[in-house]
Write a protein that holds these residues in place. Structure first.
Motif, PDB file in Angstrom:
ATOM      1  N   ARG A  57       0.837  -1.204   0.000  1.00  0.00           N
ATOM      2  CA  ARG A  57       0.000   0.000   0.000  1.00  0.00           C
ATOM      3  C   ARG A  57       0.870   1.252   0.000  1.00  0.00           C
ATOM      4  NH1 ARG A  57      -2.050   3.696   3.489  1.00  0.00           N
ATOM      5  NH2 ARG A  57      -4.186   4.421   3.089  1.00  0.00           N
ATOM      6  N   ALA A  58       1.964   1.225   0.780  1.00  0.00           N
ATOM      7  CA  ALA A  58       2.834   2.391   0.881  1.00  0.00           C
ATOM      8  C   ALA A  58       3.532   2.715  -0.432  1.00  0.00           C
ATOM      9  CB  ALA A  58       3.875   2.169   1.984  1.00  0.00           C
ATOM     10  N   THR A  59       3.679   1.723  -1.334  1.00  0.00           N
ATOM     11  CA  THR A  59       4.384   1.960  -2.597  1.00  0.00           C
ATOM     12  C   THR A  59       3.483   2.556  -3.678  1.00  0.00           C
ATOM     13  OG1 THR A  59       3.928  -0.273  -3.458  1.00  0.00           O
ATOM     14  CG2 THR A  59       5.938   0.021  -2.134  1.00  0.00           C
ATOM     15  N   LEU A  60       2.163   2.533  -3.469  1.00  0.00           N
ATOM     16  CA  LEU A  60       1.247   3.079  -4.475  1.00  0.00           C
ATOM     17  C   LEU A  60       1.349   4.597  -4.529  1.00  0.00           C
ATOM     18  CD1 LEU A  60      -1.905   0.882  -3.699  1.00  0.00           C
ATOM     19  CD2 LEU A  60      -0.275   0.590  -5.579  1.00  0.00           C
ATOM     20  N   ASN A  61       1.324   5.145  -5.735  1.00  0.00           N
ATOM     21  CA  ASN A  61       1.447   6.602  -5.905  1.00  0.00           C
ATOM     22  C   ASN A  61       0.341   7.347  -5.170  1.00  0.00           C
ATOM     23  OD1 ASN A  61       3.751   6.418  -7.468  1.00  0.00           O
ATOM     24  ND2 ASN A  61       2.583   6.177  -9.364  1.00  0.00           N
ATOM     25  N   ASN A  72      -2.416   6.386  -2.497  1.00  0.00           N
ATOM     26  CA  ASN A  72      -3.007   5.327  -1.668  1.00  0.00           C
ATOM     27  C   ASN A  72      -4.020   5.864  -0.662  1.00  0.00           C
ATOM     28  OD1 ASN A  72      -1.509   6.508   0.365  1.00  0.00           O
ATOM     29  ND2 ASN A  72       0.122   4.948   0.323  1.00  0.00           N
ATOM     30  N   SER A  73      -4.418   7.108  -0.829  1.00  0.00           N
ATOM     31  CA  SER A  73      -5.328   7.720   0.154  1.00  0.00           C
ATOM     32  C   SER A  73      -6.686   7.018   0.190  1.00  0.00           C
ATOM     33  CB  SER A  73      -5.519   9.208  -0.153  1.00  0.00           C
ATOM     34  OG  SER A  73      -6.030   9.386  -1.460  1.00  0.00           O
ATOM     35  N   ASN A  74      -7.073   6.385  -0.913  1.00  0.00           N
ATOM     36  CA  ASN A  74      -8.366   5.703  -0.967  1.00  0.00           C
ATOM     37  C   ASN A  74      -8.228   4.183  -0.984  1.00  0.00           C
ATOM     38  OD1 ASN A  74     -10.178   8.083  -1.275  1.00  0.00           O
ATOM     39  ND2 ASN A  74      -8.987   8.367  -3.149  1.00  0.00           N
ATOM     40  N   VAL A  75      -7.021   3.716  -0.701  1.00  0.00           N
ATOM     41  CA  VAL A  75      -6.787   2.268  -0.703  1.00  0.00           C
ATOM     42  C   VAL A  75      -6.847   1.762   0.734  1.00  0.00           C
ATOM     43  CG1 VAL A  75      -5.156   0.426  -1.227  1.00  0.00           C
ATOM     44  CG2 VAL A  75      -5.394   2.368  -2.793  1.00  0.00           C
ATOM     45  N   ILE A  76      -7.714   0.797   0.968  1.00  0.00           N
ATOM     46  CA  ILE A  76      -7.857   0.215   2.301  1.00  0.00           C
ATOM     47  C   ILE A  76      -7.379  -1.237   2.262  1.00  0.00           C
ATOM     48  CG2 ILE A  76      -9.785   1.705   2.918  1.00  0.00           C
ATOM     49  CD1 ILE A  76     -11.658  -0.673   2.364  1.00  0.00           C
ATOM     50  N   ILE A  77      -7.042  -1.745   3.435  1.00  0.00           N
ATOM     51  CA  ILE A  77      -6.662  -3.156   3.564  1.00  0.00           C
ATOM     52  C   ILE A  77      -7.797  -3.875   4.280  1.00  0.00           C
ATOM     53  CG2 ILE A  77      -5.023  -4.788   4.569  1.00  0.00           C
ATOM     54  CD1 ILE A  77      -2.907  -2.582   4.453  1.00  0.00           C
ATOM     55  N   LYS A  78      -8.351  -4.869   3.602  1.00  0.00           N
ATOM     56  CA  LYS A  78      -9.441  -5.636   4.204  1.00  0.00           C
ATOM     57  C   LYS A  78      -8.986  -7.071   4.423  1.00  0.00           C
ATOM     58  CE  LYS A  78     -14.429  -6.003   4.189  1.00  0.00           C
ATOM     59  NZ  LYS A  78     -15.678  -5.542   3.569  1.00  0.00           N
ATOM     60  N   GLU A  79      -9.375  -7.598   5.556  1.00  0.00           N
ATOM     61  CA  GLU A  79      -8.941  -8.923   5.977  1.00  0.00           C
ATOM     62  C   GLU A  79     -10.049  -9.927   5.717  1.00  0.00           C
ATOM     63  OE1 GLU A  79      -8.043 -10.796  10.354  1.00  0.00           O
ATOM     64  OE2 GLU A  79      -7.353  -8.775   9.943  1.00  0.00           O
ATOM     65  N   TYR A  80      -9.692 -11.085   5.107  1.00  0.00           N
ATOM     66  CA  TYR A  80     -10.662 -12.140   4.827  1.00  0.00           C
ATOM     67  C   TYR A  80     -10.145 -13.480   5.343  1.00  0.00           C
ATOM     68  CZ  TYR A  80     -12.875  -8.891   1.547  1.00  0.00           C
ATOM     69  OH  TYR A  80     -13.499  -7.803   0.967  1.00  0.00           O
ATOM     70  N   ALA A  81     -11.019 -14.213   6.023  1.00  0.00           N
ATOM     71  CA  ALA A  81     -10.678 -15.573   6.447  1.00  0.00           C
ATOM     72  C   ALA A  81     -10.806 -16.510   5.265  1.00  0.00           C
ATOM     73  CB  ALA A  81     -11.578 -16.006   7.593  1.00  0.00           C
ATOM     74  N   LEU A  82      -9.868 -17.434   5.153  1.00  0.00           N
ATOM     75  CA  LEU A  82      -9.908 -18.413   4.072  1.00  0.00           C
ATOM     76  C   LEU A  82     -11.007 -19.442   4.304  1.00  0.00           C
ATOM     77  CD1 LEU A  82      -6.073 -19.083   3.614  1.00  0.00           C
ATOM     78  CD2 LEU A  82      -7.546 -17.728   2.132  1.00  0.00           C
ATOM     79  N   ASP A  83     -11.506 -19.989   3.192  1.00  0.00           N
ATOM     80  CA  ASP A  83     -12.493 -21.084   3.221  1.00  0.00           C
ATOM     81  C   ASP A  83     -13.783 -20.699   3.928  1.00  0.00           C
ATOM     82  OD1 ASP A  83     -10.580 -22.737   1.946  1.00  0.00           O
ATOM     83  OD2 ASP A  83      -9.697 -23.254   3.876  1.00  0.00           O
ATOM     84  N   GLN A  84     -14.180 -19.410   3.793  1.00  0.00           N
ATOM     85  CA  GLN A  84     -15.438 -18.966   4.363  1.00  0.00           C
ATOM     86  C   GLN A  84     -16.141 -18.045   3.381  1.00  0.00           C
ATOM     87  OE1 GLN A  84     -15.365 -17.326   8.302  1.00  0.00           O
ATOM     88  NE2 GLN A  84     -13.768 -18.739   9.023  1.00  0.00           N
ATOM     89  N   LEU A  85     -17.490 -18.025   3.446  1.00  0.00           N
ATOM     90  CA  LEU A  85     -18.252 -17.095   2.623  1.00  0.00           C
ATOM     91  C   LEU A  85     -18.043 -15.680   3.149  1.00  0.00           C
ATOM     92  CD1 LEU A  85     -21.578 -19.113   2.303  1.00  0.00           C
ATOM     93  CD2 LEU A  85     -19.847 -18.772   0.517  1.00  0.00           C
TER      94      LEU A  85
END
Length: 390
Positions: free
Chosen positions: A370-374, A376-389
């Motif tokens: 994210r820090a390398t993107l020119n 990134n003010s609108n870029v968020i990090i979202k966390e997802y668990a594997l093998d789940q809907l």
């Protein structure tokens, strides 16, 4: 550091004279846990001033300290270090010395050095800017010491922490022993042969650095304590430094809290990569290395307590650091490793219909990307668990 060996003023005066230093007073330094150290006030110093640090190395043999002198001379001019003073004429140099000068006096099979004091102060707290600067300095150290080849001829042997672990785990509660075993196994499972290695500092804590601490303009003025320089994976040296510089350690009155700051870690990594790029294997190994580095210093502090007890070391000049703090830091890092095994981290651009900028296996890599993107003010990090809907 702690003072284990006692010397008289006459002994100080004689040793200092061998280095061309006019002795007036020795002032014990009680921070740290390994060697005996004093500030040396000379006859030219005013009251309250001191010009040198006098170190008697309690564990490392004199041959290792001679190697340290070569390393410090290699770094001089590239980084703010203080190389040991050379002995005056009349002291024979060791037969295997690669230098015309000698930097070590032997006293009861222990080494003594004197180094000039560097300007600056130890930081009580670090900032992201300081973490960025120490990251760049560590990368410069790694790059500069590559000139000393073969590296094994200059580094001291790594301490057998596995033996200490086997000894200490016999007396640990079950949950602590399991934590140590799990982290050790995860480290063993890393692709260790593919990770770059070289001469590493391995003890770059904030109290081994000096800074000009002007407000909003902190500047690195000194790197200290090169007694542990060994051939090790660079990412281990990175993890050791991150663990201290990016953690706020509460004092006893604050219940000795342990608060790790991932923003500071990102600043450190950006600083490091401004001088030396990390490989993909190093980035993937870092979360486990952070946990293993905490385990090593957990064991180191337990080992000091063990030796203080067996050697009968007591007194006001003996400092013991709480091993429980490193245990808690190891548990924090391990929880992130375990979570990452079941989680992915996705960079989403909220201005572009949640366009996926990247998918990563751990939060550190996601934050770095994210820090390398020119923009990134609108870029968020979202966390997802594997093998789940979702």
């Amino acid at each position: 550091m702690s003072v284990y060996t006692q010397l008289t003023d006459d002994q100080f005066a004689a040793f200092c004279s061998s280095f061309g230093v006019s002795f007036k007073r020795a002032i014990p330094i009680t921070q740290g846990i390994k060697n005996s150290n004093w500030f040396i006030q000379t006859t030219d110093d005013h009251d309250g001033q001191h010009s040198y640090v006098f170190t008697l190395f309690e564990e490392r043999p004199p041959e290792d300290i001679e190697k340290m002198a070569v390393i410090l001379n290699q770094l001089t001019g590239k980084l703010p270090v203080a190389a040991p003073l050379a002995l005056r004429e009349g002291h024979e140099k060791p037969s295997d010395s690669q230098d015309d000068k000698r930097y070590v006096i032997r006293y009861e099979d222990k080494a003594i050095t004197i180094v000039p004091c560097l300007a600056g102060a130890h930081p009580k707290q670090t900032t992201p800017a300081m973490c960025h600067e120490i990251g760049a300095a560590l990368a410069m150290l790694h790059e500069t010491l590559q000139a000393l080849q073969p590296a094994q001829d200059y580094g001291v042997p790594l301490y057998p922490w596995g033996e200490v672990s086997d000894r200490e785990m016999q007396f640990m509660p079950g949950d602590e022993a399991k934590l140590m075993r799990d982290i050790w196994q995860a480290y063993s499972n890393l692709p260790l042969t593919s990770l770059p290695k070289g001469l590493c500092h391995l003890d770059m804590f904030a109290d081994n650095t000096l800074w000009n601490l002007q407000k909003d303009n902190e500047t690195l003025t000194g790197l200290l304590d090169f007694t542990e320089v060994s051939v090790e994976h660079y990412v281990m040296d990175i993890a050791i430094t991150i663990n201290d510089f990016c953690t706020t350690w509460g004092d006893a009155e604050q219940s000795e809290t342990v608060n790790f700051d991932r923003q500071k870690m990102n600043a450190f990594l950006q600083g490091y990569e401004s001088k030396r790029a990390l490989g993909e294997d190093e980035k993937r190994a870092l979360p486990v290395m952070l946990a293993k580095a905490a385990v090593i210093f957990w064991l180191l502090r337990l080992n000091v307590i063990y030796y203080n007890r067996t050697e009968g070391r007591t007194g006001d000049n003996i400092m013991v650091k709480n091993p429980d703090l490193m245990k808690r830091l190891a548990a924090y890092h391990w929880s992130h490793v375990e979570k990452a095994q079941e989680t992915v981290f996705v960079l989403l651009n909220s201005e572009s219909n949640n366009y996926v900028e990247g998918i990563f296996s751990d939060i550190t890599q996601a934050e770095q990307a994210r820090a390398t993107l020119n923009d990134n003010s609108n870029v968020i990090i979202k966390e997802y668990a594997l093998d789940q809907l979702v």
